[in-house]
Design a protein around this motif. Structure first.
Motif, mmCIF file in Angstrom:
data_model
loop_
_atom_site.group_PDB
_atom_site.id
_atom_site.type_symbol
_atom_site.label_atom_id
_atom_site.label_comp_id
_atom_site.label_asym_id
_atom_site.label_seq_id
_atom_site.Cartn_x
_atom_site.Cartn_y
_atom_site.Cartn_z
ATOM 1 N N ALA A 1 -31.093 33.155 48.529
ATOM 2 C CA ALA A 1 -30.593 33.894 47.369
ATOM 3 C C ALA A 1 -30.781 33.090 46.087
ATOM 4 N N LEU A 2 -30.635 31.772 46.182
ATOM 5 C CA LEU A 2 -30.778 30.910 45.004
ATOM 6 C C LEU A 2 -32.203 30.901 44.455
ATOM 7 N N LEU A 3 -33.173 31.284 45.280
ATOM 8 C CA LEU A 3 -34.548 31.381 44.785
ATOM 9 C C LEU A 3 -34.644 32.425 43.676
ATOM 10 N N ASN A 4 -33.822 33.473 43.748
ATOM 11 C CA ASN A 4 -33.801 34.477 42.683
ATOM 12 C C ASN A 4 -33.318 33.871 41.367
ATOM 13 N N VAL A 5 -32.306 33.018 41.459
ATOM 14 C CA VAL A 5 -31.795 32.345 40.254
ATOM 15 C C VAL A 5 -32.853 31.398 39.703
ATOM 16 N N LEU A 6 -33.528 30.700 40.601
ATOM 17 C CA LEU A 6 -34.567 29.754 40.191
ATOM 18 C C LEU A 6 -35.713 30.472 39.481
ATOM 19 N N ALA A 7 -36.116 31.598 40.003
ATOM 20 C CA ALA A 7 -37.242 32.345 39.428
ATOM 21 C C ALA A 7 -36.885 33.017 38.112
ATOM 22 N N LEU A 8 -35.604 33.330 37.913
ATOM 23 C CA LEU A 8 -35.186 34.097 36.735
ATOM 24 C C LEU A 8 -34.227 33.305 35.843
ATOM 25 N N ARG A 9 -34.239 31.996 35.961
ATOM 26 C CA ARG A 9 -33.248 31.168 35.263
ATOM 27 C C ARG A 9 -33.362 31.255 33.748
ATOM 28 N N THR A 10 -34.527 31.580 33.199
ATOM 29 C CA THR A 10 -34.695 31.670 31.740
ATOM 30 C C THR A 10 -34.535 33.092 31.218
ATOM 31 N N GLY A 11 -34.255 34.027 32.108
ATOM 32 C CA GLY A 11 -34.125 35.423 31.710
ATOM 33 C C GLY A 11 -35.384 36.231 31.927
ATOM 34 N N THR A 12 -36.493 35.557 32.190
ATOM 35 C CA THR A 12 -37.747 36.236 32.526
ATOM 36 C C THR A 12 -38.286 35.635 33.824
ATOM 37 N N TYR A 13 -39.079 36.418 34.526
ATOM 38 C CA TYR A 13 -39.620 35.968 35.808
ATOM 39 C C TYR A 13 -40.668 34.888 35.596
ATOM 40 N N GLU A 14 -40.487 33.740 36.287
ATOM 41 C CA GLU A 14 -41.412 32.621 36.190
ATOM 42 C C GLU A 14 -42.007 32.325 37.572
ATOM 43 N N PRO A 15 -43.056 33.048 37.948
ATOM 44 C CA PRO A 15 -43.650 32.826 39.280
ATOM 45 C C PRO A 15 -44.207 31.428 39.451
ATOM 46 N N ASP A 16 -44.653 30.797 38.351
ATOM 47 C CA ASP A 16 -45.241 29.455 38.463
ATOM 48 C C ASP A 16 -44.230 28.425 38.972
ATOM 49 N N VAL A 17 -42.958 28.616 38.648
ATOM 50 C CA VAL A 17 -41.934 27.693 39.132
ATOM 51 C C VAL A 17 -41.794 27.812 40.646
ATOM 52 N N ILE A 18 -41.723 29.047 41.135
ATOM 53 C CA ILE A 18 -41.612 29.271 42.579
ATOM 54 C C ILE A 18 -42.869 28.791 43.290
ATOM 55 N N LEU A 19 -44.028 29.157 42.762
ATOM 56 C CA LEU A 19 -45.289 28.735 43.384
ATOM 57 C C LEU A 19 -45.418 27.214 43.396
ATOM 58 N N GLY A 20 -45.028 26.574 42.295
ATOM 59 C CA GLY A 20 -45.107 25.118 42.218
ATOM 60 C C GLY A 20 -44.225 24.459 43.264
ATOM 61 N N CYS A 21 -42.998 24.959 43.406
ATOM 62 C CA CYS A 21 -42.083 24.390 44.401
ATOM 63 C C CYS A 21 -42.618 24.595 45.819
ATOM 64 N N LEU A 22 -43.175 25.764 46.083
ATOM 65 C CA LEU A 22 -43.737 26.035 47.410
ATOM 66 C C LEU A 22 -44.946 25.144 47.689
ATOM 67 N N LEU A 23 -45.813 24.991 46.693
ATOM 68 C CA LEU A 23 -46.989 24.133 46.873
ATOM 69 C C LEU A 23 -46.571 22.690 47.138
ATOM 70 N N LEU A 24 -45.546 22.224 46.435
ATOM 71 C CA LEU A 24 -45.043 20.867 46.658
ATOM 72 C C LEU A 24 -44.472 20.719 48.060
ATOM 73 N N LEU A 25 -43.741 21.729 48.503
ATOM 74 C CA LEU A 25 -43.163 21.698 49.843
ATOM 75 C C LEU A 25 -44.250 21.701 50.909
ATOM 76 N N TRP A 26 -45.257 22.562 50.735
ATOM 77 C CA TRP A 26 -46.358 22.631 51.705
ATOM 78 C C TRP A 26 -47.162 21.331 51.705
ATOM 79 N N ALA A 27 -47.378 20.773 50.523
ATOM 80 C CA ALA A 27 -48.122 19.508 50.443
ATOM 81 C C ALA A 27 -47.365 18.394 51.144
ATOM 82 N N SER A 28 -46.060 18.335 50.922
ATOM 83 C CA SER A 28 -45.241 17.315 51.561
ATOM 84 C C SER A 28 -45.264 17.471 53.082
#
Length: 277
Positions: free
Chosen positions: A133-160
């Motif tokens: 559920a917190l992923l929704n807050v992370l993606a919309l924390r600035t009031g607009t949808y920021e897919p790059d933040v979610i994608l960046g976190c996922l890419l970092l997780l997959w890379a790790s």
């Protein structure tokens, strides 16, 4: 299809399933905020059902479907509030919905340990439902949808994860936490950290939605919390004497196996960004 995959080596299964899964995730996250929310709502529900099923293997009786429904309610309300569709007062719905767990268990005559299973029901909501559920807050924390933040976190997780897997397989000798996960090594952790560092560097160029230092910090958070998230799930699996949480994803195990690092990383990443941006 599943039978043909079973005939391949674990690494081949891991690569094929990984490519297929990553493609779906990248498309849904990039396409729109609605496909993003729907995708992770489904993943959250499947992971939570998987968690309760594993508890059942150890003789427990959590409220599998009701607990999952409450977890989904938390995700849906979080999305609606962050999108501005409903007021924050809608969160109060979570309280009576959660309290119903006690009433339902009151009528379960065959449950010899009702409060233990009430606790496990709430654990599924907190451990699995809330982080997704917190992923929704992370993606919309600035009031607009920021897919790059979610994608960046996922890419970092997959890379790790990938860096740790390949480095550990090739060079792993010194055990990281043998009591919980005998296969994890310090060499693997270092490989994961190096891979995440390289992805962090790439994100500073291609995803300027966050300042470079923020990407490096998020990378460090993911390396640490992702590793501990994996260890926590390993501890859970060892407590019920199983190897994988499921067989849903060939070469990767179940949904908990694939997203265990995210469950612990998401709250830390969101808190970090809320405090420093």
């Amino acid at each position: 299809m599943k039978q043909r995959l079973a005939e391949l080596s674990n690494l081949q299964q891991r690569v094929i399933a990984g490519i297929f899964g990553v493609t779906i995730i990248l498309f849904c996250v990039s396409y729109s905020v609605y496909t993003f929310a729907l995708l992770f709502l489904v993943i959250s529900a499947l992971a939570q059902i998987e968690f309760y099923r594993l508890l059942g293997l150890d003789g427990n009786q959590p409220l599998t479907y009701y607990g999952t429904a409450v977890g989904c309610l938390v995700s849906i309300l979080t999305f609606l509030v962050e999108m501005g569709y409903v007021a924050e007062s809608a969160y109060y719905l979570i309280s009576p919905a959660s309290s119903m767990v006690f009433l339902i268990k009151l009528y379960k005559k065959k449950d010899m340990k009702p409060f233990t299973n009430i606790g496990f029901t709430f654990l599924g909501i907190i451990y699995v439902g809330v982080p997704f559920a917190l992923l929704n807050v992370l993606a919309l924390r600035t009031g607009t949808y920021e897919p790059d933040v979610i994608l960046g976190c996922l890419l970092l997780l997959w890379a790790s994860d990938s860096g740790a897997y390949f480095a550990g397989t090739k060079f792993g000798k010194r055990k990281l936490f043998e009591r919980v996960s005998p296969k994890k090594s310090w060499e693997g952790s270092i490989g994961g950290a190096v891979a995440a560092g390289l992805v962090s560097l790439a994100l500073t160029w291609y995803a300027p939605v966050l300042a470079p230092w923020l990407w490096y910090c998020i990378g460090a958070i993911i390396v640490v919390t992702g590793t501990y998230g994996d260890l926590v799930e390993s501890l859970f699996k060892r407590s019920i004497a199983i190897k994988d949480s499921g067989t849903s994803i060939p070469g990767h195990g179940g949904f908990l196996d694939r997203f265990d690092g995210l469950l612990l990383a998401a709250p830390f990443i969101l808190t970090f960004l809320k405090l420093f941006t």
